[in-house]
Design an enzyme around this catalytic site. Structure first.
Site, short mmCIF file in Angstrom:
data_model
loop_
_atom_site.label_atom_id
_atom_site.label_comp_id
_atom_site.label_asym_id
_atom_site.label_seq_id
_atom_site.Cartn_x
_atom_site.Cartn_y
_atom_site.Cartn_z
N SER A 10 0.84 -1.19 0.00
CA SER A 10 0.00 0.00 0.00
C SER A 10 0.88 1.25 0.00
O SER A 10 1.63 1.49 0.96
CB SER A 10 -0.89 0.00 1.24
OG SER A 10 -1.49 1.27 1.38
N HIS A 33 -1.23 -1.31 -4.21
CA HIS A 33 -2.51 -0.99 -3.56
C HIS A 33 -2.58 0.52 -3.36
O HIS A 33 -1.69 1.12 -2.76
CB HIS A 33 -2.59 -1.73 -2.23
CG HIS A 33 -3.90 -1.58 -1.52
ND1 HIS A 33 -5.02 -2.31 -1.84
CD2 HIS A 33 -4.27 -0.78 -0.48
CE1 HIS A 33 -6.01 -1.98 -1.04
NE2 HIS A 33 -5.59 -1.03 -0.20
N ASP A 35 -4.82 3.60 -1.95
CA ASP A 35 -5.91 3.92 -1.02
C ASP A 35 -6.44 5.32 -1.25
O ASP A 35 -5.74 6.30 -1.01
CB ASP A 35 -5.37 3.86 0.42
CG ASP A 35 -5.15 2.44 0.89
OD1 ASP A 35 -6.09 1.63 0.80
OD2 ASP A 35 -4.03 2.14 1.35
N MET A 37 -8.91 8.09 0.05
CA MET A 37 -9.69 8.47 1.24
C MET A 37 -10.21 9.89 1.05
O MET A 37 -9.46 10.76 0.60
CB MET A 37 -8.79 8.45 2.47
CG MET A 37 -8.16 7.10 2.73
SD MET A 37 -7.09 7.20 4.16
CE MET A 37 -6.51 5.50 4.24
N HIS A 66 -8.43 1.08 -3.92
CA HIS A 66 -9.35 0.88 -2.78
C HIS A 66 -10.02 2.21 -2.48
O HIS A 66 -9.40 3.12 -1.94
CB HIS A 66 -8.51 0.38 -1.58
CG HIS A 66 -9.30 0.18 -0.33
ND1 HIS A 66 -8.70 -0.01 0.90
CD2 HIS A 66 -10.64 0.13 -0.10
CE1 HIS A 66 -9.63 -0.16 1.82
NE2 HIS A 66 -10.81 -0.07 1.25
N MET A 68 -12.15 4.44 -0.45
CA MET A 68 -12.78 4.69 0.86
C MET A 68 -13.45 6.05 0.78
O MET A 68 -12.98 7.05 1.32
CB MET A 68 -11.71 4.64 1.96
CG MET A 68 -11.24 3.23 2.26
SD MET A 68 -9.66 3.20 3.12
CE MET A 68 -8.56 3.34 1.71
N MET A 137 -11.72 -6.02 5.24
CA MET A 137 -10.88 -5.09 6.02
C MET A 137 -10.53 -5.74 7.36
O MET A 137 -11.41 -6.22 8.08
CB MET A 137 -11.62 -3.77 6.26
CG MET A 137 -11.75 -2.86 5.05
SD MET A 137 -10.21 -2.49 4.20
CE MET A 137 -9.24 -1.68 5.48
N GLY A 144 -2.80 3.83 8.02
CA GLY A 144 -1.85 2.73 8.00
C GLY A 144 -1.37 2.47 9.42
O GLY A 144 -1.61 3.26 10.33
N ASP A 175 -6.68 -6.41 4.32
CA ASP A 175 -6.07 -5.09 4.33
C ASP A 175 -6.10 -4.51 5.74
O ASP A 175 -7.18 -4.25 6.27
CB ASP A 175 -6.84 -4.19 3.35
CG ASP A 175 -6.25 -2.80 3.21
OD1 ASP A 175 -5.17 -2.54 3.76
OD2 ASP A 175 -6.90 -1.97 2.52
C1 DX5 Z 1 -6.19 1.44 5.71
C2 DX5 Z 1 -5.80 1.24 4.27
C3 DX5 Z 1 -4.68 0.28 4.14
C4 DX5 Z 1 -3.39 0.72 4.78
C5 DX5 Z 1 -2.78 -0.53 5.36
O1 DX5 Z 1 -7.37 2.12 5.79
O2 DX5 Z 1 -6.89 0.74 3.52
O3 DX5 Z 1 -4.47 -0.13 2.79
O4 DX5 Z 1 -2.48 1.32 3.92
O5 DX5 Z 1 -1.69 -0.19 6.13
P1 DX5 Z 1 -0.97 -1.25 7.10
O6 DX5 Z 1 -0.54 -2.42 6.27
O7 DX5 Z 1 0.18 -0.47 7.67
O8 DX5 Z 1 -1.97 -1.65 8.16
ZN ZN Z 2 -6.50 -0.22 1.52
#
Ligand code: DX5
Ligand code: ZN
Length: 225
Positions: A10, A33, A35, A37, A66, A68, A137, A144, A175
């Site tokens: 990610s 990956h 993300d 947000m 992904h 969100m 999830m 992260g 994830d």
């Molecule tokens: C969290 C994200 C993840 C994040 C995972 O909301 O969707 O993809 O980057 O990070 P780690 O692997 O550090 O938990």
């Molecule tokens: Zn993610």
């Protein structure tokens, strides 16, 4: 039973000021990956379409987007235009999952639905047969570096049972909080696409971190009941 493990670092945990070099460092992975947000669906803001285009131009790996965001119905098409190879939108964010899945697949991308930790896998009962992937999830999305939620393992087993009953085998992505330490229990329970942010980009040697997660994940697969 998953026969192969795919690793999806990610970029949320990458150094954004040197994204090109960070992407080159994870070339042995299977996906990138990405993300997205929006500060509404989750209490954090990350990146959007322009940076996705920059990522696409800087890696040969397929990009696993992904979303969100609260409005995937309005935004999915734009992410497909920007080069998303696989799109996960959240079950909790739309009343029209079938329409979105069809749209994604008609555009030649892979369609996936993401479930927050509190959303049961049974919500996918009527759409499971159409999905290329399910994203379970394993933390509450938004950041992260959070701790893996243990009850996810039971959820993965339920999902695997549901897939068996339906005679389908979508990819199953996990994830959040995934590392060489936590990965064996999720692959034993049916996960085969492993997102890892801090466990990859927090390591000095990213290639070694990817190899460690892959090795530990495969060890879990061999323990599948
Ligand atoms: C969290 C994200 C993840 C994040 C995972 O909301 O969707 O993809 O980057 O990070 P780690 O692997 O550090 O938990
Ligand atoms: Zn993610």
């Amino acid at each position: 039973m998953p026969e192969e493990i795919k690793i999806a670092p990610s970029v949320l945990s990458a150094d954004f000021a040197r994204l090109g070099a960070e992407l080159a460092d994870v070339a042995t992975a299977d996906y990138v990956h990405y993300d997205v947000m929006d500060g509404h669906f989750v209490p954090n803001l990350s990146f959007g379409l322009d940076i996705l285009r920059a990522v696409k131009a800087s890696t040969d790996l397929p990009v696993d987007v992904h979303l969100m965001i609260t409005n995937p119905d309005e935004m999915v098409e734009k992410y497909l235009d920007a080069g998303a190879d696989l799109v996960s939108f959240h079950y909790e964010a739309t009343a029209h999952a079938n329409r979105l899945v069809s749209l994604i697949k008609d555009r030649g991308a892979k369609a996936s639905i993401a479930l927050n930790p509190a959303t049961p896998v049974s919500m996918l009962e009527s759409i499971l047969d159409d999905l290329d992937m399910v994203l379970v999830m394993t933390v509450n999305p938004g950041f992260g570096g959070q701790k893996f939620i243990e009850s996810s393992v039971r959820k993965l087993r339920q999902l695997r049972r549901m897939c068996d009953e339906h005679g389908v085998s979508p990819l199953v992505e996990v994830d959040g909080g995934i590392s060489a330490k936590t990965v064996a229990k999720v692959t034993a329970a049916g996960a085969n696409v492993l997102v890892a942010g801090s466990a990859v980009f927090g390591a000095a040697d990213r290639g070694a971190a990817i190899a460690d997660i892959r090795r530990a994940g495969l060890a879990g697969v061999s323990k599948t009941a």
